[in-house]
Design a protein around this motif. Structure first.
Motif, PDB file in Angstrom:
ATOM      1  N   SER A 277       0.928  -1.097   0.015  1.00 43.39           N
ATOM      2  CA  SER A 277       0.016  -0.038   0.046  1.00 43.39           C
ATOM      3  C   SER A 277       0.881   1.147   0.138  1.00 43.39           C
ATOM      4  O   SER A 277       1.876   1.094  -0.245  1.00 43.39           O
ATOM      5  CB  SER A 277      -1.081  -0.169   1.090  1.00 43.39           C
ATOM      6  OG  SER A 277      -2.059   1.111   1.005  1.00 43.39           O
ATOM      7  N   ILE A 278       0.383   2.407   0.435  1.00 42.63           N
ATOM      8  CA  ILE A 278       1.100   3.592   0.208  1.00 42.63           C
ATOM      9  C   ILE A 278       1.217   4.376   1.577  1.00 42.63           C
ATOM     10  O   ILE A 278       0.292   4.596   2.141  1.00 42.63           O
ATOM     11  CB  ILE A 278       0.128   4.436  -0.833  1.00 42.63           C
ATOM     12  CG1 ILE A 278      -0.170   3.775  -2.124  1.00 42.63           C
ATOM     13  CG2 ILE A 278       0.791   5.794  -0.923  1.00 42.63           C
ATOM     14  CD1 ILE A 278      -1.278   4.122  -2.739  1.00 42.63           C
ATOM     15  N   ILE A 279       2.495   4.956   1.766  1.00 42.53           N
ATOM     16  CA  ILE A 279       2.564   6.014   2.858  1.00 42.53           C
ATOM     17  C   ILE A 279       1.610   7.053   2.715  1.00 42.53           C
ATOM     18  O   ILE A 279       1.724   7.762   1.553  1.00 42.53           O
ATOM     19  CB  ILE A 279       4.058   6.424   2.917  1.00 42.53           C
ATOM     20  CG1 ILE A 279       4.744   4.857   3.567  1.00 42.53           C
ATOM     21  CG2 ILE A 279       4.143   7.657   3.709  1.00 42.53           C
ATOM     22  CD1 ILE A 279       6.281   5.443   3.846  1.00 42.53           C
TER      23      ILE A 279
ATOM     24  N   ASN B  45      12.044  -5.394   0.078  1.00 43.18           N
ATOM     25  CA  ASN B  45      11.365  -5.268   1.104  1.00 43.18           C
ATOM     26  C   ASN B  45      10.130  -6.271   1.421  1.00 43.18           C
ATOM     27  O   ASN B  45       9.686  -6.819   2.345  1.00 43.18           O
ATOM     28  CB  ASN B  45      11.011  -3.930   1.427  1.00 43.18           C
ATOM     29  CG  ASN B  45      11.929  -3.041   2.314  1.00 43.18           C
ATOM     30  OD1 ASN B  45      12.317  -3.167   3.411  1.00 43.18           O
ATOM     31  ND2 ASN B  45      12.746  -2.227   1.419  1.00 43.18           N
ATOM     32  N   VAL B  46       9.556  -6.405   0.095  1.00 40.68           N
ATOM     33  CA  VAL B  46       8.316  -7.176   0.100  1.00 40.68           C
ATOM     34  C   VAL B  46       8.838  -8.824   0.146  1.00 40.68           C
ATOM     35  O   VAL B  46       8.170  -9.697   0.936  1.00 40.68           O
ATOM     36  CB  VAL B  46       7.721  -7.197  -1.058  1.00 40.68           C
ATOM     37  CG1 VAL B  46       6.225  -8.207  -1.399  1.00 40.68           C
ATOM     38  CG2 VAL B  46       6.996  -5.478  -1.323  1.00 40.68           C
TER      39      VAL B  46
ATOM     40  N   HIS C  40       3.644  -0.217   3.609  1.00 39.02           N
ATOM     41  CA  HIS C  40       3.226   0.986   3.106  1.00 39.02           C
ATOM     42  C   HIS C  40       4.615   1.609   2.486  1.00 39.02           C
ATOM     43  O   HIS C  40       5.623   1.856   3.173  1.00 39.02           O
ATOM     44  CB  HIS C  40       3.007   2.049   4.221  1.00 39.02           C
ATOM     45  CG  HIS C  40       1.314   1.919   4.650  1.00 39.02           C
ATOM     46  ND1 HIS C  40       1.034   2.817   5.436  1.00 39.02           N
ATOM     47  CD2 HIS C  40       0.592   1.118   4.139  1.00 39.02           C
ATOM     48  CE1 HIS C  40      -0.228   2.630   5.560  1.00 39.02           C
ATOM     49  NE2 HIS C  40      -0.690   1.463   4.944  1.00 39.02           N
ATOM     50  N   SER C  41       4.563   2.163   1.512  1.00 39.83           N
ATOM     51  CA  SER C  41       5.509   2.324   0.404  1.00 39.83           C
ATOM     52  C   SER C  41       5.485   3.719  -0.049  1.00 39.83           C
ATOM     53  O   SER C  41       4.493   4.283  -0.270  1.00 39.83           O
ATOM     54  CB  SER C  41       5.906   1.594  -0.815  1.00 39.83           C
ATOM     55  OG  SER C  41       7.091   2.141  -1.624  1.00 39.83           O
TER      56      SER C  41
ATOM     57  N   SER D  37      10.770   3.782   2.216  1.00 33.02           N
ATOM     58  CA  SER D  37      10.983   4.926   1.597  1.00 33.02           C
ATOM     59  C   SER D  37      12.295   4.718   0.953  1.00 33.02           C
ATOM     60  O   SER D  37      13.169   4.084   1.170  1.00 33.02           O
ATOM     61  CB  SER D  37      10.911   6.209   2.576  1.00 33.02           C
ATOM     62  OG  SER D  37       9.859   6.192   3.314  1.00 33.02           O
ATOM     63  N   GLY D  38      12.518   5.872  -0.081  1.00 33.33           N
ATOM     64  CA  GLY D  38      13.587   5.892  -0.664  1.00 33.33           C
ATOM     65  C   GLY D  38      14.692   6.905   0.331  1.00 33.33           C
ATOM     66  O   GLY D  38      14.299   7.109   1.385  1.00 33.33           O
TER      67      GLY D  38
END
Length: 250
Positions: free
Chosen positions: A95-97, A168-169, A129-130, A185-186
């Motif tokens: 999902s998303i940060i 990471n996944v 969360h990415s 995060s990057g």
């Protein structure tokens, strides 16, 4: 261990599958083009038979508000029901940060709905969360383009390369479920308009980028911290320059 990757033929799915196969796992790359459809249910029960872990990386083919909500709700319910029947031990979703900070966005609302289904299903889970992927910078530029000008929010982003996401996944898939969220995060925090300007310049693209605080991102107006985490996320190691040198021009 048998691991099923929903959306396993896509950008992150194919890279995650490669990593897990190298570790010796049996990996099923499940997608409509491999005969597995989470909307219709086609092939789902067969693919999940004997699976210990399911990774959901599927994405909606449409970003229209109703279509994307329908996709994540129908897919999510079908998938969790099939996982219960197959006695899957760990569900992982990407999902998303900032997903819960942007209710103006139909896409973000749909991802929140997906997460709610996961949390209520009773299957041990991990949600990753990415931040935004570097691979999507060209699409972000296009979304803000009018004529020869690109108007984008000056909000902060911390983009991550798809290789770091896949690392990471894959790591989450071989770890115990946490029944919570991991943030990734990057390595570099930068303003969105400035990063896209760097990207276009490196590509030899002559479009001009202008900062516009009213510019929308997936339908939502951004604040400075909408898309980044200050909660000690796991950081990728690939910088924008490294990613661009090896991947962007492909």
């Amino acid at each position: 261990m048998k691991i099923v990757i929903i959306g396993g033929t896509g950008l992150i799915g194919s890279k995650t599958a490669e990593r897990l196969r190298r570790q010796g796992h049996e990996v099923i790359a499940a997608a409509p083009n491999t005969g597995v459809n989470t909307i219709t249910g086609e092939g789902l029960a067969e693919a999940l038979t004997g699976a210990s872990v399911v990774i959901d990386l599927a994405n909606s083919p449409s970003f229209e508000d109703k279509a994307v909500l329908d996709f994540f709700e129908i897919s999510g319910r079908n998938l969790m029901a099939a996982e219960k029947a197959a006695a899957v031990k760990h569900h992982i979703a990407l999902s998303i940060i900032g997903v819960d900070r942007l209710p103006e966005s139909g896409y973000m609302r749909a991802k929140v709905a997906q997460e709610k289904i996961i949390r209520g299903a009773g299957i041990p889970y991990t949600i990753v969360h990415s931040t935004q992927f570097m691979e999507f910078l060209g699409g972000i530029a296009q979304s803000g383009t009018i004529g020869n000008t690109v108007r984008l929010s000056p909000a902060y982003v911390q983009p991550i390369a798809s290789d770091d996401v896949a690392d990471n996944v894959a790591a989450a898939a071989t770890a115990a479920p946490i029944n919570g969220v991991i943030e990734i995060s990057g390595p570099e925090r930068v303003r969105l308009n400035e990063l896209v300007a760097r990207y276009l310049k490196a590509m030899g693209d002559g479009r001009e980028v202008e900062a516009d605080t009213e510019a929308r991102y997936f339908g939502a107006r951004l604040e400075d911290g909408s898309l980044v985490s200050d909660n000690d996320p796991r950081l990728g190691h690939i910088t924008f320059e490294q990613w661009f040198a090896t991947s962007a021009r492909r």
